[in-house]
Design a protein around this motif. Structure first.
Motif, PDB file in Angstrom:
ATOM      1  N   GLU A 111       0.840  -1.193   0.000  1.00  0.00           N
ATOM      2  CA  GLU A 111       0.000   0.000   0.000  1.00  0.00           C
ATOM      3  C   GLU A 111       0.879   1.248   0.000  1.00  0.00           C
ATOM      4  N   PRO A 112       0.513   2.270  -0.802  1.00  0.00           N
ATOM      5  CA  PRO A 112       1.287   3.514  -0.808  1.00  0.00           C
ATOM      6  C   PRO A 112       1.232   4.196   0.553  1.00  0.00           C
ATOM      7  N   VAL A 113       2.355   4.811   0.934  1.00  0.00           N
ATOM      8  CA  VAL A 113       2.444   5.464   2.236  1.00  0.00           C
ATOM      9  C   VAL A 113       3.335   6.702   2.122  1.00  0.00           C
ATOM     10  N   THR A 114       3.011   7.720   2.905  1.00  0.00           N
ATOM     11  CA  THR A 114       3.827   8.932   3.002  1.00  0.00           C
ATOM     12  C   THR A 114       4.251   9.088   4.449  1.00  0.00           C
ATOM     13  N   MET A 115       5.528   9.423   4.646  1.00  0.00           N
ATOM     14  CA  MET A 115       6.056   9.592   5.991  1.00  0.00           C
ATOM     15  C   MET A 115       6.810  10.919   6.068  1.00  0.00           C
ATOM     16  N   ILE A 116       6.561  11.671   7.136  1.00  0.00           N
ATOM     17  CA  ILE A 116       7.277  12.925   7.380  1.00  0.00           C
ATOM     18  C   ILE A 116       8.132  12.732   8.624  1.00  0.00           C
ATOM     19  N   VAL A 117       9.441  12.932   8.459  1.00  0.00           N
ATOM     20  CA  VAL A 117      10.397  12.740   9.554  1.00  0.00           C
ATOM     21  C   VAL A 117      10.930  14.099   9.992  1.00  0.00           C
ATOM     22  N   SER A 118      10.895  14.369  11.291  1.00  0.00           N
ATOM     23  CA  SER A 118      11.425  15.610  11.855  1.00  0.00           C
ATOM     24  C   SER A 118      12.906  15.443  12.177  1.00  0.00           C
ATOM     25  N   ALA A 119      13.592  16.557  12.417  1.00  0.00           N
ATOM     26  CA  ALA A 119      15.028  16.546  12.699  1.00  0.00           C
ATOM     27  C   ALA A 119      15.383  15.753  13.960  1.00  0.00           C
ATOM     28  N   ASP A 120      14.436  15.621  14.902  1.00  0.00           N
ATOM     29  CA  ASP A 120      14.715  14.850  16.116  1.00  0.00           C
ATOM     30  C   ASP A 120      14.483  13.351  15.932  1.00  0.00           C
ATOM     31  N   GLY A 121      14.112  12.927  14.706  1.00  0.00           N
ATOM     32  CA  GLY A 121      13.897  11.515  14.418  1.00  0.00           C
ATOM     33  C   GLY A 121      12.456  11.062  14.564  1.00  0.00           C
ATOM     34  N   SER A 122      11.586  11.928  15.096  1.00  0.00           N
ATOM     35  CA  SER A 122      10.179  11.540  15.218  1.00  0.00           C
ATOM     36  C   SER A 122       9.525  11.584  13.842  1.00  0.00           C
ATOM     37  N   TYR A 123       8.508  10.733  13.652  1.00  0.00           N
ATOM     38  CA  TYR A 123       7.845  10.680  12.345  1.00  0.00           C
ATOM     39  C   TYR A 123       6.372  10.352  12.481  1.00  0.00           C
ATOM     40  N   ARG A 124       5.652  10.679  11.401  1.00  0.00           N
ATOM     41  CA  ARG A 124       4.250  10.306  11.224  1.00  0.00           C
ATOM     42  C   ARG A 124       4.132   9.742   9.831  1.00  0.00           C
ATOM     43  N   ALA A 125       3.462   8.613   9.710  1.00  0.00           N
ATOM     44  CA  ALA A 125       3.263   7.982   8.408  1.00  0.00           C
ATOM     45  C   ALA A 125       1.781   7.678   8.228  1.00  0.00           C
ATOM     46  N   ALA A 126       1.292   7.823   6.984  1.00  0.00           N
ATOM     47  CA  ALA A 126      -0.115   7.551   6.703  1.00  0.00           C
ATOM     48  C   ALA A 126      -0.252   6.926   5.317  1.00  0.00           C
ATOM     49  N   THR A 127      -1.147   5.960   5.225  1.00  0.00           N
ATOM     50  CA  THR A 127      -1.447   5.330   3.937  1.00  0.00           C
ATOM     51  C   THR A 127      -2.626   6.043   3.303  1.00  0.00           C
ATOM     52  N   VAL A 128      -2.920   5.696   2.056  1.00  0.00           N
ATOM     53  CA  VAL A 128      -4.041   6.338   1.362  1.00  0.00           C
ATOM     54  C   VAL A 128      -5.377   5.995   1.996  1.00  0.00           C
ATOM     55  N   ASP A 129      -5.469   4.864   2.692  1.00  0.00           N
ATOM     56  CA  ASP A 129      -6.734   4.522   3.351  1.00  0.00           C
ATOM     57  C   ASP A 129      -6.784   5.059   4.785  1.00  0.00           C
ATOM     58  N   THR A 130      -5.914   6.006   5.086  1.00  0.00           N
ATOM     59  CA  THR A 130      -5.828   6.743   6.353  1.00  0.00           C
ATOM     60  C   THR A 130      -5.320   5.940   7.548  1.00  0.00           C
ATOM     61  N   ALA A 131      -4.767   4.744   7.326  1.00  0.00           N
ATOM     62  CA  ALA A 131      -4.088   4.062   8.428  1.00  0.00           C
ATOM     63  C   ALA A 131      -2.854   4.898   8.753  1.00  0.00           C
ATOM     64  N   SER A 132      -2.608   5.149  10.024  1.00  0.00           N
ATOM     65  CA  SER A 132      -1.468   6.001  10.363  1.00  0.00           C
ATOM     66  C   SER A 132      -0.710   5.438  11.554  1.00  0.00           C
ATOM     67  N   THR A 133       0.513   5.891  11.677  1.00  0.00           N
ATOM     68  CA  THR A 133       1.362   5.514  12.793  1.00  0.00           C
ATOM     69  C   THR A 133       2.308   6.665  13.097  1.00  0.00           C
ATOM     70  N   ALA A 134       2.732   6.733  14.324  1.00  0.00           N
ATOM     71  CA  ALA A 134       3.722   7.722  14.742  1.00  0.00           C
ATOM     72  C   ALA A 134       4.846   6.968  15.424  1.00  0.00           C
TER      73      ALA A 134
END
Length: 123
Positions: A48-71
């Motif tokens: 499944e396609p996913v987009t993840m945004i990573v901050s400089a401190d290493g924390s991240y949020r990722a979400a798929t097109v069906d809105t499943a997400s994780t931090a």
């Protein structure tokens, strides 16, 4: 239709010959991962396609097109890149393939229907 296209693209990516082209990059600080990454995550129903945004401190949020997400958060342990998220813990590696930064995340266990993920840096 979208799932079929994702499946076909996933198969092409898995079967494409990257041997000799991929070079692993050693991470010395998680801030090297900062940015927006796009790719594919393996789930129970396939890739499944996913987009993840990573901050400089290493924390991240990722979400798929069906809105499943994780931090979660990337960290270094004994010189190895690791991550801990709201769904899994595991190892990660950064490599350069065809001039693109590729981040691969491999969970220690297949839990919550989430498996291996592979991303390319887009910004």
């Amino acid at each position: 239709m979208r799932r079929h296209l994702a499946l076909i693209l996933g198969v092409v990516l898995v079967m494409s010959p990257l041997e000799g082209v991929t070079q692993e990059k050693q991470i010395v600080d998680v801030k090297e991962l900062a940015g927006t990454w796009r790719g594919w995550v393996t789930r129970e129903q396939g890739h499944e396609p996913v987009t993840m945004i990573v901050s400089a401190d290493g924390s991240y949020r990722a979400a798929t097109v069906d809105t499943a997400s994780t931090a979660g958060k990337f960290y270094l342990q004994d010189g190895k890149l690791r991550y801990r998220s709201s769904r899994t813990i595991g190892t990660a590696s950064l490599s350069v393939a065809r001039g693109n930064s590729v981040l691969t995340m491999v969970p220690e266990e297949f839990v919550y229907g989430t498996g291996r993920a592979e991303y390319e840096l887009v910004e």
